[in-house]
Design a protein around this motif. Structure first.
Motif, PDB file in Angstrom:
ATOM      1  N   HIS A 120       0.842  -1.204   0.000  1.00 26.91           N
ATOM      2  CA  HIS A 120       0.000   0.000   0.000  1.00 26.91           C
ATOM      3  C   HIS A 120       0.876   1.252   0.000  1.00 26.91           C
ATOM      4  N   ALA A 121       1.962   1.222   0.784  1.00 30.45           N
ATOM      5  CA  ALA A 121       2.855   2.375   0.848  1.00 30.45           C
ATOM      6  C   ALA A 121       3.499   2.646  -0.510  1.00 30.45           C
ATOM      7  N   ARG A 122       3.947   1.590  -1.178  1.00 34.29           N
ATOM      8  CA  ARG A 122       4.547   1.766  -2.504  1.00 34.29           C
ATOM      9  C   ARG A 122       3.539   2.392  -3.466  1.00 34.29           C
ATOM     10  N   LYS A 123       2.302   1.899  -3.414  1.00 33.10           N
ATOM     11  CA  LYS A 123       1.280   2.411  -4.318  1.00 33.10           C
ATOM     12  C   LYS A 123       0.974   3.874  -4.030  1.00 33.10           C
ATOM     13  N   MET A 124       0.830   4.233  -2.744  1.00 34.35           N
ATOM     14  CA  MET A 124       0.463   5.602  -2.407  1.00 34.35           C
ATOM     15  C   MET A 124       1.593   6.579  -2.685  1.00 34.35           C
ATOM     16  N   ARG A 125       2.852   6.137  -2.529  1.00 31.89           N
ATOM     17  CA  ARG A 125       3.969   7.033  -2.832  1.00 31.89           C
ATOM     18  C   ARG A 125       3.942   7.449  -4.304  1.00 31.89           C
ATOM     19  N   VAL A 126       3.565   6.510  -5.163  1.00 35.81           N
ATOM     20  CA  VAL A 126       3.479   6.826  -6.586  1.00 35.81           C
ATOM     21  C   VAL A 126       2.205   7.617  -6.882  1.00 35.81           C
ATOM     22  N   CYS A 127       1.068   7.159  -6.359  1.00 38.11           N
ATOM     23  CA  CYS A 127      -0.205   7.831  -6.661  1.00 38.11           C
ATOM     24  C   CYS A 127      -0.202   9.284  -6.217  1.00 38.11           C
ATOM     25  N   SER A 128       0.469   9.599  -5.131  1.00 37.39           N
ATOM     26  CA  SER A 128       0.460  10.963  -4.620  1.00 37.39           C
ATOM     27  C   SER A 128       1.188  11.923  -5.553  1.00 37.39           C
ATOM     28  N   ARG A 129       1.987  11.399  -6.470  1.00 39.12           N
ATOM     29  CA  ARG A 129       2.695  12.263  -7.420  1.00 39.12           C
ATOM     30  C   ARG A 129       1.782  12.719  -8.565  1.00 39.12           C
ATOM     31  N   TYR A 130       0.677  12.024  -8.775  1.00 39.44           N
ATOM     32  CA  TYR A 130      -0.178  12.348  -9.914  1.00 39.44           C
ATOM     33  C   TYR A 130      -0.926  13.674  -9.737  1.00 39.44           C
ATOM     34  N   PRO A 131      -1.574  13.936  -8.584  1.00 37.33           N
ATOM     35  CA  PRO A 131      -2.179  15.273  -8.430  1.00 37.33           C
ATOM     36  C   PRO A 131      -1.151  16.397  -8.532  1.00 37.33           C
ATOM     37  N   GLU A 132       0.069  16.145  -8.069  1.00 34.56           N
ATOM     38  CA  GLU A 132       1.118  17.158  -8.192  1.00 34.56           C
ATOM     39  C   GLU A 132       1.437  17.413  -9.662  1.00 34.56           C
ATOM     40  N   ALA A 133       1.448  16.338 -10.471  1.00 35.07           N
ATOM     41  CA  ALA A 133       1.695  16.500 -11.906  1.00 35.07           C
ATOM     42  C   ALA A 133       0.532  17.229 -12.581  1.00 35.07           C
ATOM     43  N   LEU A 134      -0.692  16.946 -12.132  1.00 35.62           N
ATOM     44  CA  LEU A 134      -1.857  17.650 -12.675  1.00 35.62           C
ATOM     45  C   LEU A 134      -1.777  19.132 -12.340  1.00 35.62           C
ATOM     46  N   GLU A 135      -1.366  19.433 -11.126  1.00 29.60           N
ATOM     47  CA  GLU A 135      -1.168  20.820 -10.703  1.00 29.60           C
ATOM     48  C   GLU A 135      -0.164  21.528 -11.616  1.00 29.60           C
ATOM     49  N   GLU A 136       0.933  20.860 -11.940  1.00 31.32           N
ATOM     50  CA  GLU A 136       1.963  21.463 -12.779  1.00 31.32           C
ATOM     51  C   GLU A 136       1.434  21.725 -14.185  1.00 31.32           C
ATOM     52  N   ARG A 137       0.640  20.782 -14.729  1.00 25.83           N
ATOM     53  CA  ARG A 137       0.070  20.971 -16.064  1.00 25.83           C
ATOM     54  C   ARG A 137      -0.939  22.114 -16.079  1.00 25.83           C
ATOM     55  N   LEU A 138      -1.736  22.203 -15.014  1.00 25.91           N
ATOM     56  CA  LEU A 138      -2.687  23.320 -14.924  1.00 25.91           C
ATOM     57  C   LEU A 138      -1.957  24.656 -14.896  1.00 25.91           C
ATOM     58  N   SER A 139      -0.871  24.708 -14.137  1.00 28.93           N
ATOM     59  CA  SER A 139      -0.128  25.960 -13.981  1.00 28.93           C
ATOM     60  C   SER A 139       0.445  26.458 -15.303  1.00 28.93           C
ATOM     61  N   ARG A 140       0.733  25.538 -16.217  1.00 30.41           N
ATOM     62  CA  ARG A 140       1.274  25.973 -17.506  1.00 30.41           C
ATOM     63  C   ARG A 140       0.196  26.070 -18.595  1.00 30.41           C
ATOM     64  N   GLY A 141      -1.086  25.949 -18.185  1.00 35.68           N
ATOM     65  CA  GLY A 141      -2.188  26.203 -19.100  1.00 35.68           C
ATOM     66  C   GLY A 141      -2.543  25.066 -20.028  1.00 35.68           C
ATOM     67  N   ASP A 142      -2.307  23.835 -19.635  1.00 35.25           N
ATOM     68  CA  ASP A 142      -2.631  22.659 -20.456  1.00 35.25           C
ATOM     69  C   ASP A 142      -4.153  22.504 -20.522  1.00 35.25           C
ATOM     70  N   PRO A 143      -4.786  22.625 -21.704  1.00 40.54           N
ATOM     71  CA  PRO A 143      -6.257  22.557 -21.777  1.00 40.54           C
ATOM     72  C   PRO A 143      -6.819  21.178 -21.424  1.00 40.54           C
ATOM     73  N   ARG A 144      -6.096  20.103 -21.744  1.00 37.44           N
ATOM     74  CA  ARG A 144      -6.581  18.765 -21.379  1.00 37.44           C
ATOM     75  C   ARG A 144      -6.560  18.580 -19.863  1.00 37.44           C
ATOM     76  N   ALA A 145      -5.534  19.101 -19.217  1.00 35.45           N
ATOM     77  CA  ALA A 145      -5.480  19.039 -17.756  1.00 35.45           C
ATOM     78  C   ALA A 145      -6.613  19.850 -17.142  1.00 35.45           C
ATOM     79  N   ALA A 146      -6.928  21.012 -17.742  1.00 37.09           N
ATOM     80  CA  ALA A 146      -8.020  21.843 -17.227  1.00 37.09           C
ATOM     81  C   ALA A 146      -9.356  21.125 -17.362  1.00 37.09           C
TER      82      ALA A 146
END
Length: 370
Positions: free
Chosen positions: A93-119
């Motif tokens: 579970h820890a291995r899975k959550m360590r990876v999964c927690s990076r995905y919202p951070e990546a979505l945040e980064e895409r939003l910040s640079r104006g990615d329309p698919r991320a929006a």
């Protein structure tokens, strides 16, 4: 103390079935809240819909994966088979959550640079948040029928909510602002009037603020023990309001620790690390992601639902006080509360809290609590 009771009203929200409201995208009406809003569901959706070549694949945690890890550890085990199984489940579970927690951070980064698919993806998450609030507030028949474990009083209490504080790691930064704004826009379209969503300024720290507000004055050592990370901080409180929170670096949830006494050692040590040699604090508050009884201890009946279930049967406040008084002094006070109670009290005057992180959490202010 800000709250008048131990047990804030916090029935789980992961399995709330979203109502059949008009305007929802295909597949959302009748689905479960966690399928849209929990970290471990957002990650595979992003991977399927957006493509994430810059992120690692999500580790599997199926029964066969657990069995394989148990077999690998069996020759060198120093624990009984039940503990081996628990620690193996925890590690996967820890291995899975360590990876999964990076995905919202990546979505945040895409939003910040104006990615329309991320929006567009974030728009759907915000709409799911609005649908969850509308479901809780309006209690549609199909959603009530899907939760036979909820008595009518649960729905009645949510129906009285007007002010909701939003927190949790998923709601951090630009992503959190996008989700909250979209949800506010959609609530009237879903038939909800008079509900105000308050996005906490530092969503990850909401429980630390609420834990600190269990005291009226002075410095408070606070810790928020969650299922992705352990957060801790040194806080200053005046007249029941938090004046400053100085967080220490996050620690990963210690899934390798399966013994309750060792887990208490870890939590106490994590808090003491936040103090400099010159600092003093005789007040301690712990927000715990586990169901607690009226004495602030992990309930044995629900221990299996939380990593912190290994603490069941222990007097948490006495155990922590014993481990802390060598540094804080014998007069130190310790309070252990459910993360929902901490979240509700993160801001004054809230009726309820919604938490988007490892899972979808929530709580209603207890009767008699201020």
């Amino acid at each position: 103390m800000s709250g008048g009771t131990r047990q804030t009203f916090n029935p789980g929200l992961n399995r709330v079935t979203l109502g059949h409201f008009g305007g929802l995208p295909d597949g959302m009406a009748g689905s479960l809240a966690h399928e849209w809003l929990a970290t471990w569901s957002i990650a595979p959706r992003m991977r399927a819909e957006l493509g994430t070549p810059d992120l690692p694949p999500i580790p599997a945690a199926r029964k066969r994966d657990i069995a394989r890890l148990c077999l690998q550890r069996l020759p060198r085990r120093t624990q009984g088979l039940p503990s081996l199984l628990r620690s193996s489940v925890g590690e996967l579970h820890a291995r899975k959550m360590r990876v999964c927690s990076r995905y919202p951070e990546a979505l945040e980064e895409r939003l910040s640079r104006g990615d329309p698919r991320a929006a567009a993806f974030a728009d759907r998450l915000g709409l799911a948040l609005a649908a969850l609030v509308a479901t809780l507030k309006l209690a549609p028949a199909e959603s009530r029928a899907a939760r036979p474990d909820w008595p009518e009083t649960h729905w009645n209490r949510w129906g009285q909510v007007n002010d909701i504080v939003l927190g949790g790691g998923v709601l951090s930064g630009t992503l959190g602002q996008h989700l909250a704004s979209t949800a506010r826009e959609w609530l009237p379209r879903l038939g909800v009037e008079g509900v105000r969503l308050h996005l906490f300024a530092q969503p990850r720290l909401l429980m630390l603020h609420g834990a600190a507000r269990q005291y009226r004055e002075g410095p408070v050592l606070v810790l928020d023990a969650g299922h992705t990370a352990v957060k801790r901080a040194y806080a200053e409180v005046s007249a029941g309001e938090v004046q400053e929170v100085r967080p220490a670096p996050l620690l990963p949830t210690p899934y390798e620790v399966s013994d309750g006494h060792r887990l208490l050692d870890f939590l106490a040590g994590a808090m003491l690390e936040t103090l400099s040699a010159q600092e003093r604090a005789e007040q301690v508050a712990v927000s715990l992601s586990a169901h607690l009884d009226g004495a602030g201890n992990v309930s044995p009946a629900t221990a299996a639902s939380s990593f912190y279930g290994s603490l069941a049967g222990l007097d948490l406040e006495a155990g922590l006080r014993e481990r802390l008084d060598g540094r804080l002094g014998p007069s130190c006070q310790v309070r252990v509360i459910h993360e929902g109670q901490a979240a509700v009290h993160g801001l004054p005057g809230m009726d309820a809290a919604l938490l988007l992180g490892t899972s979808v959490g929530g709580a209603l202010r207890g009767r008699g609590e201020r």
